[in-house]
Design an enzyme around this catalytic site. Structure first.
Site, PDB file in Angstrom:
ATOM      1  N   MET A  67       1.100  -1.506  -0.292  1.00 25.15           N
ATOM      2  CA  MET A  67      -0.163  -0.019   0.378  1.00 25.15           C
ATOM      3  C   MET A  67       1.266   0.829   0.124  1.00 25.15           C
ATOM      4  SD  MET A  67      -2.778  -1.120   2.975  1.00 25.15           S
ATOM      5  CE  MET A  67      -3.784   0.484   2.349  1.00 25.15           C
ATOM      6  N   HIS A  68      -0.094   2.025  -0.016  1.00 20.17           N
ATOM      7  CA  HIS A  68       1.172   3.451   0.043  1.00 20.17           C
ATOM      8  C   HIS A  68       1.548   4.499  -1.340  1.00 20.17           C
ATOM      9  CE1 HIS A  68      -0.739   3.201   3.749  1.00 20.17           C
ATOM     10  NE2 HIS A  68      -0.362   2.166   4.364  1.00 20.17           N
ATOM     11  N   ASP A  90      -2.465  -5.011   0.677  1.00 13.93           N
ATOM     12  CA  ASP A  90      -2.026  -6.439   1.126  1.00 13.93           C
ATOM     13  C   ASP A  90      -2.863  -6.830   2.709  1.00 13.93           C
ATOM     14  OD1 ASP A  90      -0.585  -4.024   1.894  1.00 13.93           O
ATOM     15  OD2 ASP A  90       1.232  -5.033   1.784  1.00 13.93           O
TER      16      ASP A  90
END
EC number: 2.7.1.17
Length: 489
Positions: free
Chosen positions: A79-80, A236
């Site tokens: 992520m991110h 995830d």
């Protein structure tokens, strides 16, 4: 047949299952990170696609009959990330990852926004989130921003290669600091604060919603049927929860991969940004979760193994287990990449104190194991500050392979840990489950259930008591080291 693909930080993992979600085959492909400057961590997005396509090539060679029966594909990923594409859909620069700390100043500036915005997006602004990193790019690499026409996340760049479609899901969008969690849509206020052009953003769907199909040329390459649907997928953390059935109120898990999370599912958005708890959308409609996010999971173990002569992590853990006689005299801070919960400090770094001439590499490894367990205890304390502690937690990720480490964590946390079958492939397996939901449209209650239990590790009460003074010393060491972090990071 179904395919679940997880694009992690250190590896791509692919699972091929039948429609009943029994695993037929698995494939791993390694990934490598680049650290061009202090605090930076980047990936070449084309590395993700090369790893995925190569893994699917292998499945096509080894399991042609199964691949010919694939009915759906699900995606998960780290992520991110920040992936900016130009008008030809090519990356304008390397992707900036979740553990990149360069946007610390920009995140601090965003703390001046109204608390209502921080509660809407689910967490305080932090350096690793997508929005603050875009704000950093506007100042430091304006030429890259000028070329940008699209913004995607890790798994969604792979979806673009698979299908030609620019789509994300609610859980990955949730981790950008650009998303309204309760409304499950992009936040105009957050977009404005971070300088994000709304025209760059992909369409947002629910994780179990079909949203694209595999390109005909790729279907022919891998022996897939034409028009295989691709589910929205999930970040995830959320995909890991789907993989082990953690979607109901109070269900929770510890994920121990390159990073670590302690996640508890809920049926409402309950933000707690003041404690650095992440409150994000989950991968089923009308589901959310609360999470303590730690930037350093099992990765300090691999780093120590690399620095101590080439023994594998497994070999070093075996040495520790053979010599284990209780809490170590050493103390280790595991913060290779800074830390989020509970510190929000991108400058924090690793340290081991108490070395002597008698220190062995097993001593070092034990101290690092304990440091990981202590950081998880800090995360659980933040997560449980205003709610009841979970009665038990699942353990997923690569760290779930070590029974010694799992037992240590259970004892330090004083929470039973449940090990499920295939727990080390949680996000990829969760992605396969989302693919099934996208194909069948059935009630998730019959699909998103806990797998078979392999083992339950109860905490050792005597060890828990023995570790409490060491946990307090660990916290004191962090406070003592805090003034020097910026000078060493």
């Amino acid at each position: 047949m179904l395919i679940g693909i997880d694009i992690g930080t250190s590896a791509v993992k692919i699972v091929l299952t039948d429609l009943q979600l029994q695993v037929v085959a698995t494939v791993d492909r390694p990934l490598s990170s680049q650290y061009p400057q202090p605090l930076w961590c980047e990936h070449d997005p084309d590395q993700w696609w090369a790893a995925v396509s190569d893994g699917l090539d292998e499945l096509a060679r080894a399991h042609p009959t199964a691949m010919a029966g694939v009915q759906g594909i699900g995606l998960s990923g780290q992520m991110h990330s920040l992936v900016l594409l130009d008008e030809a859909d090519r990356p304008v620069r390397p992707a900036i990852l979740w553990n990149d700390g360069r946007a610390a100043a920009e995140a601090a500036e965003l703390m001046q926004t109204d608390i209502a915005l921080r509660r809407a997006v689910g967490v305080q602004p932090m350096a690793g989130f997508t929005g603050p990193k875009l704000r950093w790019l506007r100042t430091h690499e304006p030429e890259a921003v000028a070329r940008a026409r699209s913004l995607l996340l890790t798994k969604d760049y792979v979806r673009l290669q698979l299908s030609g479609e620019k789509v994300t899901d609610v859980t990955d969008a949730a981790g950008t600091w650009l998303f309204d969690q309760a409304q499950r849509r992009w936040s105009p206020q957050a977009l404005a604060a971070c300088g994000v052009d709304p025209a760059w953003l992909p369409r947002v769907v629910e994780s179990c919603e079909p949203c694209a199909t595999v390109r005909d040329a790729l279907a022919a390459r891998w022996g897939l049927p034409r028009g295989v649907p691709i589910a929205g997928g999930a970040g995830d953390a959320a995909a890991g929860g789907v993989g082990i059935g953690v979607v109901g109120p109070g269900d929770g898990f510890v994920s121990l991969g390159t990073s670590a999370q302690i996640l508890v599912a809920d049926t409402a958005h309950r933000p707690d940004p003041e404690r650095l708890v992440h409150a994000f959308c989950h991968a089923l409609p009308q589901r959310w979760y609360r999470m303590a996010a730690l930037l350093n999971g099992a990765s300090p173990l691999a780093a120590l193994a690399s620095c101590t002569g080439g023994a594998s992590v497994g070999e070093l853990l075996a040495e520790v287990e053979a010599a284990y006689a209780g809490p170590s005299r050493l103390l280790a801070l595991p913060y290779l990449f800074g830390e989020r919960t509970p510190h929000n400090n991108p400058f924090a770094r690793g340290a081991i104190v108490g070395l002597s001439g008698a220190t062995t590499r097993a001593d070092l490894m034990q101290a690092v194991c304990e440091g990981i367990a202590f950081s998880l205890a800090d995360g659980l304390a933040a997560l449980s500050a205003h709610t009841a502690r979970p009665e038990r937690l699942a353990l997923i990720g690569g760290g779930a392979r070590s029974a010694f480490l799992a037992q240590l964590i259970a004892s330090v946390l004083d929470v039973p840990l449940v090990l499920y079958e295939s727990a080390d492939r949680g996000p990829a397996f969760g992605a396969a489950r989302l693919a099934r939901l996208a194909v069948t449209g059935e009630d998730p209650a019959g699909v998103v259930v806990a797998p078979a239990v392999r083992q339950v590790l109860a905490p050792d009460a005597a060890l828990h008591a023995a570790y409490q003074p060491r946990l307090e010393a660990f916290r004191a060491l962090y406070r003592a080291m805090a003034p020097v972090w910026a000078s060493v990071a």
